[in-house]
Design a protein around this motif. Sequence first.
Motif, mmCIF file in Angstrom:
data_model
loop_
_atom_site.group_PDB
_atom_site.id
_atom_site.type_symbol
_atom_site.label_atom_id
_atom_site.label_comp_id
_atom_site.label_asym_id
_atom_site.label_seq_id
_atom_site.Cartn_x
_atom_site.Cartn_y
_atom_site.Cartn_z
ATOM 1 N N CYS B 44 0.843 -1.195 0.000
ATOM 2 C CA CYS B 44 0.000 0.000 0.000
ATOM 3 C C CYS B 44 0.884 1.252 0.000
ATOM 4 N N GLY B 46 0.079 4.069 1.318
ATOM 5 C CA GLY B 46 -0.208 4.880 2.496
ATOM 6 C C GLY B 46 -1.311 5.889 2.279
ATOM 7 N N ALA B 47 -1.783 5.966 1.021
ATOM 8 C CA ALA B 47 -2.965 6.764 0.685
ATOM 9 C C ALA B 47 -2.953 8.185 1.238
ATOM 10 N N SER B 48 -1.785 8.768 1.365
ATOM 11 C CA SER B 48 -1.605 10.137 1.853
ATOM 12 C C SER B 48 -1.849 10.253 3.361
ATOM 13 N N HIS B 49 -2.079 9.138 4.054
ATOM 14 C CA HIS B 49 -2.279 9.187 5.502
ATOM 15 C C HIS B 49 -1.084 8.640 6.281
ATOM 16 N N LEU B 50 -0.440 7.601 5.744
ATOM 17 C CA LEU B 50 0.695 7.017 6.458
ATOM 18 C C LEU B 50 1.792 8.062 6.690
ATOM 19 N N GLN B 51 1.991 8.930 5.709
ATOM 20 C CA GLN B 51 3.040 9.959 5.841
ATOM 21 C C GLN B 51 2.769 10.919 7.007
ATOM 22 N N ASP B 52 1.500 11.064 7.375
ATOM 23 C CA ASP B 52 1.169 11.919 8.517
ATOM 24 C C ASP B 52 1.641 11.277 9.812
ATOM 25 N N PHE B 53 1.635 9.947 9.810
ATOM 26 C CA PHE B 53 2.001 9.205 11.010
ATOM 27 C C PHE B 53 3.502 8.993 11.067
ATOM 28 N N ASP B 54 4.088 8.515 9.999
ATOM 29 C CA ASP B 54 5.509 8.196 10.013
ATOM 30 C C ASP B 54 6.105 8.428 8.630
ATOM 31 N N GLU B 55 6.760 9.554 8.465
ATOM 32 C CA GLU B 55 7.229 9.969 7.150
ATOM 33 C C GLU B 55 8.278 9.022 6.571
ATOM 34 N N LEU B 57 8.890 5.928 7.221
ATOM 35 C CA LEU B 57 8.295 4.640 6.877
ATOM 36 C C LEU B 57 7.574 4.730 5.532
ATOM 37 N N THR B 60 10.136 4.828 2.778
ATOM 38 C CA THR B 60 10.818 3.550 2.565
ATOM 39 C C THR B 60 9.916 2.560 1.824
ATOM 40 N N LEU B 61 8.667 2.458 2.259
ATOM 41 C CA LEU B 61 7.754 1.516 1.598
ATOM 42 C C LEU B 61 7.537 1.902 0.135
ATOM 43 N N HIS B 231 -10.602 12.344 1.637
ATOM 44 C CA HIS B 231 -9.614 12.086 2.685
ATOM 45 C C HIS B 231 -10.029 12.495 4.095
#
Lengths: 330, 323
Positions: B44, B46-55, B57, B60-61, B231
């Motif tokens: 995945c 991160g759908a523009s949300h994962l970066q809010d939590f852990d940039e 990560l 890297t993914l 979003h």
Amino acid sequence: MSMSTQTKNITIKAFRFNAETDYLPTYKTYEMAVGKDELILDLLNRIKWEHDGSFSYRRSCRHGICGACGIKVNGKPVLSCKQNAQDMIDLFGDELVFEPQSQKRAVKDMIIDKGDFWEKHAAIKPYVEADVDPHPTTETLMSKTKVEQFLDADYCIQCGGCHYACPTLEVNDKFFGPAAFAAAYRFAIDPRDDAAKERLEMTAELGQGVWDCVKCNECVEACPKEVNPFEKITKLHNMQFEQGVAERNVATKHAEGFTRSIKKFGYLDEQDIVLYSEGLGVVKHLSEALKMVKAGKVHPFDVMKKKMPRSEKLDEIQTIIEKVQTSKLD
Amino acid sequence: MPKLKYALYTGCTAKESTPELLSSTLAVAKKLDIELVDLVEASCCGASHLQDFDEVLSLTLNARNICYAEQRGLDVITICNTCQLNLVTTKERLDHDPEMRAKVNEALAEFGLEYKGTSQVRHFLYALIDDYGLDRLREQVTQPLKSHNIAPFYGCHNIRPSHLHHKHNAPQPELEVSEGGGEVSYESEEFLGKYNHHENPYAPTSLDELIKALEGNTVDYESKNKCCGFHVDLQAPETSNALSGTALLDAIDNNADLMVTPCPLCQLNMDLKQDSAGKQLGRDIELPVLHMPQMVALALGCKPEEIGLNHNVTKATHLMYEM
Ligand code: SF4
Ligand code: SF4
Ligand code: SF4
Ligand code: FES
């Protein structure tokens, strides 16, 4: 000779409105020949000087620094004194539409009431809060890395371009808006500042804070100073987690929930993330969930997650998450 | 013209709640003889949300996702606007921040992977227009969309921020290697110009041109380049409904009988939530919303079942009868 060195004949349609006397705005048409070095501000001046002395707009410095002269040209926010007019003709053709940044806040022609912008700006405390020795004997030096962390946030001239381009603000009056967030970041990251936590808390609150941003990037597009407010919004999200300000709610759990899901499948478990983020609140999605089941989009009885796709080499993904993840939500 | 071949980054949605996007994409590729290699190892975005939590990560993914295309020597095609933006945001960062690139590559090294920056990442829409070409596409149309008024809904993350869009979605100029070995045209004014080529975020045209090539009638309406609100749908459904509902009503008021979008998140939000948006805005909303590849596939003569029209929530009944 290239086209751009020539004068171009265009039609300008300008928004005309006087809040004291008019019920509805009108658009008035002006024809003019535009030279290659003319700015949008020059065209505003020419409407006033050559056509109608009552035409009103704001400007002061004429050097792109006071932030007074923002309007919209064919929907695009511009700083009148910085924007070349022929560039706009290249982009939109020979009919340019001049409108104020926000029509619902129009006072007279291009002039708007920017009160909401200033209120939000002030609320975020756009200044360094610190106990400073009034008679310092040495300078307070800032390292290069510290300065780079400002990420151009301090180039903001409060023109309001991004604020009045933001769709969230259009429908949610409480939302701070992109310029206030850029300022919140600019001061929260300042090594001299003591009020970072307070600002992070304000921007973490649902309704007014960064979690209500729809991520449309209109603010990035609007800014004449390359401030990139959306980048600062992402930074504020990160800082909320890093500094333990983020509280468990539907939005923070949603952001964090991605890791949980990716760890299991490599992909996002779309059903699980809604369940996980909402907790009991999930019932409000019931009617939509039923529609999805009916259209064969979700599989409610797939308890073993057989229908869930899985990435090949999932173990790589899991190891990366274990090793790289630093943020957490308590 | 050599056969077009790309690595396909499907994203999650196409493999889950919008299976019709995947089937129609594959159907279009088959009709046009474009080879798509599924990046089966991908995760995945991160759908523009994962970066809010852990940039880090998120970077890297996504670097890993791109690596698997680089390994195959292929450029990446995305079929979701948000995937597109997430992948190019990663690319942009790693191509210009050597420290971050080293950090990410250190994590990837364990699996024998290294992000090199050799694959381009583009949305399928622009590959169809710029690589395949609208003239060639026009020749393949067997079911012209003549009787339809189609409202193009562009979706934010393909067109904004425009500097990323123009750098990555636009066709890359041939790199001229100058005598000293340096690249010449990469830095050229035309290439770096903010609104070169065909997509001005305030008046985009690509989808309109595509609709015209399929002989449909394009609907001109103000909301075509606006945000659908997807979003914030969990935390602020009123915002999301107001934005999607306004855009749908704008299209309806301008006589649309179909809407089309290149973004499955927009599609989901606009297709699924018509009742709740309508309730909030006090008007009935009913407008079928197609994925861009569904529309292309129909014009190329695919049957409704091949492209999963049954999976659309607001049914395009008139289309199903016609075909
Ligand atoms: S990205 Fe967020 S802050 Fe910026 S304009 Fe869109 S909703 Fe507003
Ligand atoms: S961030 Fe940019 S657009 Fe927004 S107020 Fe500041 S200078 Fe203007
Ligand atoms: S249009 Fe919708 S899905 Fe697309 S980027 Fe904007 S909010 Fe996201
Ligand atoms: S007049 Fe001061 S910024 Fe334009």
